[in-house]
Design an enzyme around this catalytic site. Structure first.
Site, PDB file in Angstrom:
ATOM      1  N   HIS A 178       9.047  -2.076  -3.992  1.00  0.00           N
ATOM      2  CA  HIS A 178      10.121  -3.374  -4.269  1.00  0.00           C
ATOM      3  C   HIS A 178      10.556  -3.788  -2.335  1.00  0.00           C
ATOM      4  CE1 HIS A 178      10.194  -2.667  -8.561  1.00  0.00           C
ATOM      5  NE2 HIS A 178       9.052  -3.342  -8.091  1.00  0.00           N
ATOM      6  N   ALA A 179      10.485  -4.988  -2.273  1.00  0.00           N
ATOM      7  CA  ALA A 179      11.089  -5.120  -0.638  1.00  0.00           C
ATOM      8  C   ALA A 179      11.641  -4.713   0.056  1.00  0.00           C
ATOM      9  CB  ALA A 179      11.107  -6.608  -0.193  1.00  0.00           C
ATOM     10  N   GLU A 181      13.914  -2.276  -1.176  1.00  0.00           N
ATOM     11  CA  GLU A 181      15.068  -1.115  -1.304  1.00  0.00           C
ATOM     12  C   GLU A 181      13.935   0.018  -0.040  1.00  0.00           C
ATOM     13  OE1 GLU A 181      12.279  -0.372  -4.798  1.00  0.00           O
ATOM     14  OE2 GLU A 181      13.281  -1.815  -6.235  1.00  0.00           O
ATOM     15  N   ARG A 236      11.943  -8.879  -3.509  1.00  0.00           N
ATOM     16  CA  ARG A 236      11.071  -7.840  -4.640  1.00  0.00           C
ATOM     17  C   ARG A 236      10.495  -7.827  -4.110  1.00  0.00           C
ATOM     18  NH1 ARG A 236      12.091  -4.677  -9.847  1.00  0.00           N
ATOM     19  NH2 ARG A 236      10.504  -4.685 -10.619  1.00  0.00           N
ATOM     20  N   ASN A 253       4.709  -3.209  -8.889  1.00  0.00           N
ATOM     21  CA  ASN A 253       5.341  -2.439  -9.867  1.00  0.00           C
ATOM     22  C   ASN A 253       4.212  -2.987 -11.024  1.00  0.00           C
ATOM     23  OD1 ASN A 253       5.497   0.722 -10.255  1.00  0.00           O
ATOM     24  ND2 ASN A 253       6.940   0.302 -10.770  1.00  0.00           N
ATOM     25  N   ARG A 254       4.168  -4.048 -11.704  1.00  0.00           N
ATOM     26  CA  ARG A 254       3.610  -4.463 -13.633  1.00  0.00           C
ATOM     27  C   ARG A 254       2.583  -4.796 -12.524  1.00  0.00           C
ATOM     28  NH1 ARG A 254       8.331  -2.651 -13.254  1.00  0.00           N
ATOM     29  NH2 ARG A 254       9.620  -3.371 -13.888  1.00  0.00           N
ATOM     30  N   HIS A 309      11.987   4.590  -4.755  1.00  0.00           N
ATOM     31  CA  HIS A 309      12.810   3.168  -5.649  1.00  0.00           C
ATOM     32  C   HIS A 309      13.990   3.486  -5.160  1.00  0.00           C
ATOM     33  CE1 HIS A 309       9.336   0.575  -7.543  1.00  0.00           C
ATOM     34  NE2 HIS A 309       8.898   2.217  -7.414  1.00  0.00           N
ATOM     35  N   GLU A 385      14.258   7.566  -8.065  1.00  0.00           N
ATOM     36  CA  GLU A 385      15.280   6.254  -8.193  1.00  0.00           C
ATOM     37  C   GLU A 385      16.527   6.722  -7.056  1.00  0.00           C
ATOM     38  OE1 GLU A 385      15.359   2.412  -8.742  1.00  0.00           O
ATOM     39  OE2 GLU A 385      13.725   2.278 -10.250  1.00  0.00           O
TER      40      GLU A 385
HETATM   41 ZN   LIG Z   1      12.207  -0.758  -7.618  1.00  0.00          ZN
END
Ligand SMILES: [Zn+2]
Length: 420
Positions: A178-179, A181, A236, A253-254, A309, A385
């Protein structure tokens, strides 16, 4: 989401004035972060919030952190009665994050720890990797795992020990899926830097490097990362378009081709932060990553997969797609995570929550951990995370980079030690 249709529309909505099509940086001055409690809210409330908010920071949770323009605060509060403001002015937080710093690479030496005291432009991350690799050419090489929508190579570093290249089970580590992060890019790089620069002097590091082949990609979403640096700090997704919508981006990530078709853990709306795409694995980034996972699986196998993440401070394991399923090696995953969380906490007190992904955080379909566990046959598959729990969110100040990468490194050492 209304604010993120296209460059010109985006800015005219945010600023309330017509602007040239050339993309300008989104100004978050005065924007607030609201923490919304959706426990008693109706099912479609998230879709309504997505239309009003500039960004949803942690899509899927029953407690949503959302970025809201000053003019839209009352609208969101009317939709969700239970809310608190956790950030009064995102512009101030962004200033605290610090400017992107472009170091002097002219000496072409192995990067020093100073690298981990600021955030850097994407091009410099590639130089960091090549300079690091150049300093340890006999036990590392640069590799690529496919190409992004805009043609950037998904670039990583492969590190091996005394057994020689490709002789051991794989440790696969992904950052910046995710961009926005940004702390995850720095953390993945710190792992590679530690493994190589400490190999000769630290017996623990040497034993861990001799035991596995490491494949570390600090930024698997380079297009989104660049967009988050130049245009919208809170971007993101990737930068893929669909003909049916003016909204941009799939959630990498989906999009993984495992349980992608299951409902409830991703969005079919191209404007959503969690847009799953038109078909399983149809994001170019996912195609490259899937091919690499399958190749490692068919080689020496994957001992550990780590998808890094932020934010929230969680160690999560499969499954994301079904909250009632228990993964076959649940007890070992929990035991390793418990030790890793303790190792992280021992450094400077940062507390992590651990558990299966779906029941601990939220449902996710087409996620990396599920794919690498199930289709990639990894022994251990985790999502981490990192810091924090929302005070700064994705804009962790530069002063927190070193404390974060150092504590997370201890979590990795613990995990690798116990994954044997
Ligand atoms: Zn993420």
């Amino acid at each position: 989401m209304r604010f993120f249709l296209a460059g010109s529309l985006l800015l005219s909505n945010v600023l309330g004035t017509a602007v040239p099509r050339a993309e300008q940086k989104v100004d978050y001055t005065g924007f607030k972060v609201l923490r919304l409690s959706l426990a008693k809210a109706s099912h479609d409330i998230e879709a309504q919030i997505e239309k009003v908010a500039a960004h949803i920071l942690n899509p899927g949770k029953t407690t949503l952190d959302v970025v809201v323009s000053p003019e839209s605060v009352d609208t969101v509060k009317a939709l969700v009665p239970e809310s608190i403001i956790i950030n009064e002015d995102l512009g101030v937080t962004l200033a605290e994050e610090g400017e992107l710093v472009s170091p002097d690479f002219s000496a072409s030496a192995v990067p020093s720890e100073t690298w981990f005291t600021a955030y850097h432009p994407y091009a410099d991350h590639l130089t960091f990797l090549s300079d690091l690799q150049g300093g340890f050419a006999s036990q590392s090489e640069i590799f690529t795992a496919g190409t992004s929508v805009q043609g950037r190579a998904l670039t990583g570093i492969h590190i091996w020990g005394s057994g020689g290249k490709g002789s051991k089970p794989a440790i696969l580590i992904h950052g910046t899926v995710h961009a926005r992060e940004w702390i995850t890019t720095m953390t993945a790089e710190y792992f590679a830097w530690q493994l190589l620069t400490k190999y000769a002097s630290d017996t623990t590091v040497k034993s861990l490097v001799d035991k596995y082949d490491y494949y570390i990609i600090p930024a698997v979403n380079p297009d989104g990362f660049v967009y988050s640096q130049i245009t919208d700090r809170l971007w993101r997704k990737n930068r893929q378009t669909v003909s049916s919508s003016t909204c941009v981006g799939r959630d990498i990530n989906r999009n993984w081709p495992f349980k992608w078709e299951v409902t409830g853990g991703a969005s079919t709306n191209p404007c959503s932060e969690t847009y799953k795409g038109l078909a399983a694995g149809d994001a170019p980034e996912n195609k490259g990553l899937v091919a690499q996972v399958n190749s490692l699986r068919d080689g020496k196998g994957i001992r550990l997969y780590l998808d890094i993440h932020s934010y929230g401070q969680y160690i999560l394991w499969p499954y994301g797609y079904d909250c009632s399923l228990v993964v076959h090696n649940s007890a070992q995953l929990r035991s390793i995570a418990t030790s890793a969380a303790a190792a992280i906490k021992a450094v400077s007190g940062t507390s992590y929550t651990i558990g299966p992904s779906c029941s601990t955080l939220y449902a996710t379909t087409g996620s990396s951990v599920d794919y690498v566990d199930s289709a990639g046959n990894a022994t251990y598959s985790y999502t981490w995370e990192l810091r924090d729990t929302g005070d700064y969110g994705f804009q962790l100040p530069a002063s927190q980079i070193q404390p974060t990468v150092r504590e997370t490194w201890q979590g990795l050492v613990s995990t690798l030690t116990n994954a044997g």
